[in-house]
Every structure is written in C-alpha cells, then in structure tokens.
Scaffold this motif. Structure first.
Motif, PDB file in Angstrom:
ATOM      1  N   LYS A 145       0.829  -1.204   0.000  1.00  0.00           N
ATOM      2  CA  LYS A 145       0.000   0.000   0.000  1.00  0.00           C
ATOM      3  C   LYS A 145       0.865   1.255   0.000  1.00  0.00           C
ATOM      4  CE  LYS A 145      -4.052  -1.889   2.431  1.00  0.00           C
ATOM      5  NZ  LYS A 145      -4.848  -1.820   3.686  1.00  0.00           N
ATOM      6  N   LEU A 146       0.340   2.297  -0.646  1.00  0.00           N
ATOM      7  CA  LEU A 146       0.978   3.609  -0.668  1.00  0.00           C
ATOM      8  C   LEU A 146      -0.021   4.650  -0.187  1.00  0.00           C
ATOM      9  CD1 LEU A 146       2.427   3.416  -4.305  1.00  0.00           C
ATOM     10  CD2 LEU A 146       3.673   2.872  -2.210  1.00  0.00           C
ATOM     11  N   LEU A 151       4.925   1.064   5.583  1.00  0.00           N
ATOM     12  CA  LEU A 151       5.802   0.046   6.163  1.00  0.00           C
ATOM     13  C   LEU A 151       5.047  -0.964   7.017  1.00  0.00           C
ATOM     14  CD1 LEU A 151       8.983   2.097   7.132  1.00  0.00           C
ATOM     15  CD2 LEU A 151       8.782   0.341   5.378  1.00  0.00           C
ATOM     16  N   SER A 152       3.987  -0.519   7.678  1.00  0.00           N
ATOM     17  CA  SER A 152       3.196  -1.461   8.490  1.00  0.00           C
ATOM     18  C   SER A 152       2.492  -2.471   7.595  1.00  0.00           C
ATOM     19  CB  SER A 152       2.180  -0.714   9.358  1.00  0.00           C
ATOM     20  OG  SER A 152       1.241  -0.015   8.550  1.00  0.00           O
ATOM     21  N   LYS A 166       5.067  -4.999   6.511  1.00  0.00           N
ATOM     22  CA  LYS A 166       5.281  -5.980   7.585  1.00  0.00           C
ATOM     23  C   LYS A 166       4.153  -7.004   7.623  1.00  0.00           C
ATOM     24  CE  LYS A 166       7.744  -2.700  10.566  1.00  0.00           C
ATOM     25  NZ  LYS A 166       7.679  -1.911  11.830  1.00  0.00           N
ATOM     26  N   ASP A 167       2.917  -6.525   7.457  1.00  0.00           N
ATOM     27  CA  ASP A 167       1.765  -7.432   7.460  1.00  0.00           C
ATOM     28  C   ASP A 167       1.847  -8.424   6.302  1.00  0.00           C
ATOM     29  OD1 ASP A 167       0.750  -6.176   9.690  1.00  0.00           O
ATOM     30  OD2 ASP A 167      -0.655  -4.918   8.574  1.00  0.00           O
ATOM     31  N   LEU A 168       2.172  -7.924   5.113  1.00  0.00           N
ATOM     32  CA  LEU A 168       2.276  -8.790   3.948  1.00  0.00           C
ATOM     33  C   LEU A 168       3.342  -9.865   4.144  1.00  0.00           C
ATOM     34  CD1 LEU A 168       2.039  -6.209   0.999  1.00  0.00           C
ATOM     35  CD2 LEU A 168       0.310  -7.893   1.656  1.00  0.00           C
ATOM     36  N   LEU A 169       4.476  -9.457   4.708  1.00  0.00           N
ATOM     37  CA  LEU A 169       5.567 -10.408   4.914  1.00  0.00           C
ATOM     38  C   LEU A 169       5.223 -11.457   5.959  1.00  0.00           C
ATOM     39  CD1 LEU A 169       8.631  -7.992   4.727  1.00  0.00           C
ATOM     40  CD2 LEU A 169       8.147  -9.893   3.187  1.00  0.00           C
ATOM     41  N   VAL A 191      13.315  -0.738   5.476  1.00  0.00           N
ATOM     42  CA  VAL A 191      12.803  -1.818   4.634  1.00  0.00           C
ATOM     43  C   VAL A 191      13.738  -3.024   4.696  1.00  0.00           C
ATOM     44  CG1 VAL A 191      12.285  -2.529   2.268  1.00  0.00           C
ATOM     45  CG2 VAL A 191      11.533  -0.291   3.093  1.00  0.00           C
ATOM     46  N   GLY A 192      15.039  -2.768   4.647  1.00  0.00           N
ATOM     47  CA  GLY A 192      16.004  -3.851   4.748  1.00  0.00           C
ATOM     48  C   GLY A 192      15.879  -4.599   6.060  1.00  0.00           C
ATOM     49  N   GLY A 193      15.641  -3.849   7.141  1.00  0.00           N
ATOM     50  CA  GLY A 193      15.471  -4.470   8.447  1.00  0.00           C
ATOM     51  C   GLY A 193      14.232  -5.345   8.509  1.00  0.00           C
ATOM     52  N   VAL A 194      13.140  -4.852   7.940  1.00  0.00           N
ATOM     53  CA  VAL A 194      11.892  -5.627   7.906  1.00  0.00           C
ATOM     54  C   VAL A 194      12.090  -6.907   7.088  1.00  0.00           C
ATOM     55  CG1 VAL A 194       9.511  -5.633   7.040  1.00  0.00           C
ATOM     56  CG2 VAL A 194      10.405  -3.618   8.235  1.00  0.00           C
TER      57      VAL A 194
END
Length: 377
Positions: A120-121, A129-130, A133-136, A163-166
């Motif tokens: 989402k944007l 970013l949330s 995280k949910d998608l991942l 993003v890299g951390g997530v």
C-alpha cells in the motif's frame, strides 16, 4: 535561442573528465578482455580495477559487482533469477516502480508460478511500512521485496534501512533499483540489508549503455545472457571496456563531490519551489517532491491547477527541456502510471511536469524557466 536542460532524471550530460578517460581507453584498450595476450590482459586489468574502485565506493567486495548494459538489464537479471533459480514464490513491490521492474514481473508471471503483491501507498506515494510488515508475515513462502530507492518521477526517498530491516526479520530478499540514488546519495551497503542493488552510469554524468548490479556474496545467480561466460559466468558478452572505465570515473567524481553537489542542487530546488509558489499561488507538488527531507534534491514534480494544452511541447519550443514522467517508454506521451496511482481523477487531468536538476543547473536557468512558464500558462 537559450536552452535549459531540466531533465536530468532521464539522463545527465557526461563530465569532461569521463569523456577524457573514455577517449584515452579507446586509443589504448583495444584488446578483448577475454584474450590471453598482452593487449587482452591490459583491457582485463582496466575492467577489474574499475570493479574494485566501484566496490570500494559502495563498501562491498569487488566480486559482488556485475557489469551490465544498464539498469534495465540489471533489474531483469535480478527478477529472473529470483523466480527461476532462487526459489522465490512471492514478490512484493509497489505500483509506482519503474517499468523495468513492473513489466518484467508481469512477463515472468506468464511462465512462472509466483504470487505478485503490491504494498500500500499513501496519496504522496510513500510506502506503508506497516502494510509491508503485514504482507511479509502472512506467508512463509520465500519472498523478494522489490522497491526503488528514489522514485524517478516524484523523487520520494525510500527508507532503505527500515525496509532492509523488515526484510531481514522476515527472511525475505531485498532488491532496490537505486538508479536515481547512486552518485547522488551516500550509498554504504555495509550498513544496509540489501541483497541486490541496481545502478546506471548515465544518471550520474557517466556514459549511456553501462551499469552494474550488486549481488550479496552469499547469493549465487545465473546468467540470462549466454555465450562467452564473461563476468564470472553471470553475464555473457564482451565487456564495454571504455564505458566501464567512464562509469568508474563518473562515480568516483560524484562521491568525491557528493556533499558539495547535494548542497548546491538542493539550494536550486528550494529557490525553484519558492519562485513557483510566488508566481503560481495555486500550484501543487506531486508526491513528496517539495519535501526537501523526504525527496531527492534532483527531482521536482509540479502540478499546475488546470490542464495546459501541450505544455511540454510549448516548453520545448521555448528552449526548456523537461518531462511529464519517465523518459523510458520510447517517447510515449501517455499519462504517468505513477501519477495515476497517487492522484484522483480531477488531479490527473491537470498538467504535471517533472523538472530535474544537476550540478550544471543554475539559478539564472530557473529564472528563465519561470518566465517561460508565465508566458505559456
């Protein structure tokens, strides 16, 4: 007639120092780098020296750098490897990526079984970013996240570190198209969790037709171009020696002058924003392009409060070279897919122009553009 070039996100003029390096190489490095005789070995040494120089500037190992014909090929190499050979069953990207990512993924879906999802944007084009995280967290399938470092149309800067951390937390691979970032920002890959990074020389005052791909050491990739097995078997084809040396020189020059150039171009952008607001009070800015903290200093995407017929054509006639979006669609004049995704129906009908700057741009040129815009609008 005076001419102003404000389309540096499309391509940049080459530095004289780069031209000199390439001209010298054309006279001296005529051997094929794969040949075993002295002339070939000399060309090979020149390439490997450039590879080491580029790697040093990114703070990575030289064997992690693969030379390509540019950003498009490098993106194809990453995405093809992900779904063909690296076991990726799911790719997460955004709808405002460059077509060198979006179109490749759609083509790959025709022949390979993987899930394609879009993060989402918000209405400024910022990645949620949330939601990422949910998608991942929704699946244990091996996943590749592909998000560009700097958006080429609206200039938004991705929080690559976050993003890299997530991605690391969720065992996902992370690919970033950094074509608009390398040479303009400090890119220290030793401090980031990035598995693949793409760069193109002509975006930082180097030659066209050459770029590179960074691939993290522990990832083995296979070629999509077959033949001579160059680039340690990762990319066949006789290396473009002169362009590689030119790219190395351009990046070296960019890194040495990074802070000075950033400050200079940022001041130009601030001045342009101020001048636009003063002369066109109802003007808007697409994405985060007018946010000097969250967007690239090189890009400003402007939306005028009405549709101005043939605005780019009229700017061209008046000596101002700008664009309506990406210049990589064979000269197409159709609406930008980036703006379509973040603007509403009435906003998309208004006239948007992307102005993009370089170290060669001047305040006087900005004043010239403002006067021409006043005349056209």
């Amino acid at each position: 007639m005076k001419k102003v070039y404000f389309d540096n996100a499309a391509t940049t003029p080459m530095l004289k120092e780069v031209v000199d390096v390439m001209a010298k190489s054309m006279m001296e490095n005529y051997g094929n780098p794969s040949s075993i005789h002295e002339s070939g070995r000399k060309a090979k040494v020149a390439i490997e020296t450039s590879r080491k120089n580029i790697a040093k500037m990114l703070n990575v190992s030289s064997n992690e750098i693969v030379f390509t014909s540019g950003g498009t090929e490098a993106n194809n190499l990453v995405l093809s490897n992900a779904v063909k050979f690296l076991g990726v069953k799911r790719v997460i990207t955004s709808r405002i990526e460059h077509h060198a990512v979006l179109d490749v993924l759609l083509e790959l879906q025709k022949d390979y079984d993987f899930q394609l999802e879009y993060v989402k944007l918000n209405d400024k084009g910022e990645v949620d970013l949330s939601n990422l995280k949910d998608l991942l967290s929704l699946s244990d399938d091996k996943t590749l996240v592909s998000l560009m470092w700097v958006n080429n149309e609206i200039g938004n800067i991705l929080s690559v570190k976050e993003v890299g951390g997530v991605c690391k937390e969720n065992n996902a691979l992370f690919h970033t198209d950094a074509v608009q970032a390398v040479g303009h920002f400090d890119v220290d890959l030793s401090k980031l969790n990035v598995d693949f990074l793409v760069a193109s020389a002509h975006k930082f005052h180097g030659p066209k037709g050459v770029g590179f791909l960074y691939v993290k050491n522990d990832i083995a990739i296979k070629p999509i171009l077959f033949g001579g097995g160059q680039e340690k078997g990762k990319r066949s084809g006789t290396e473009n020696v002169h362009a590689i040396l030119g790219m190395s020189k351009a990046l070296e020059y960019a890194c040495e002058n990074l802070d000075k150039d950033l400050e200079y171009i940022l001041n130009l952008k601030k001045y342009f924003i101020k001048s636009l607001k003063s002369n066109f009070p109802e003007i808007s800015f697409n994405g985060l392009s007018n946010d000097i903290e969250k967007s690239s200093h090189t890009i400003l995407n402007v939306r005028f409060p009405k549709e101005v017929k043939m605005i780019l054509f009229n700017l061209d006639l008046n000596g101002v070279f700008a664009s309506g979006g990406s210049a990589c669609q064979s000269g197409a004049s159709k609406k930008s897919h980036v703006l379509i995704d973040i603007l509403n129906e009435s906003e998309i009908e208004e006239s948007s122009v992307r102005f993009s700057f370089s170290k060669f741009s001047t305040l006087e040129e900005i004043d010239f553009v403002i006067e021409k815009l006043k005349k056209i609008i």
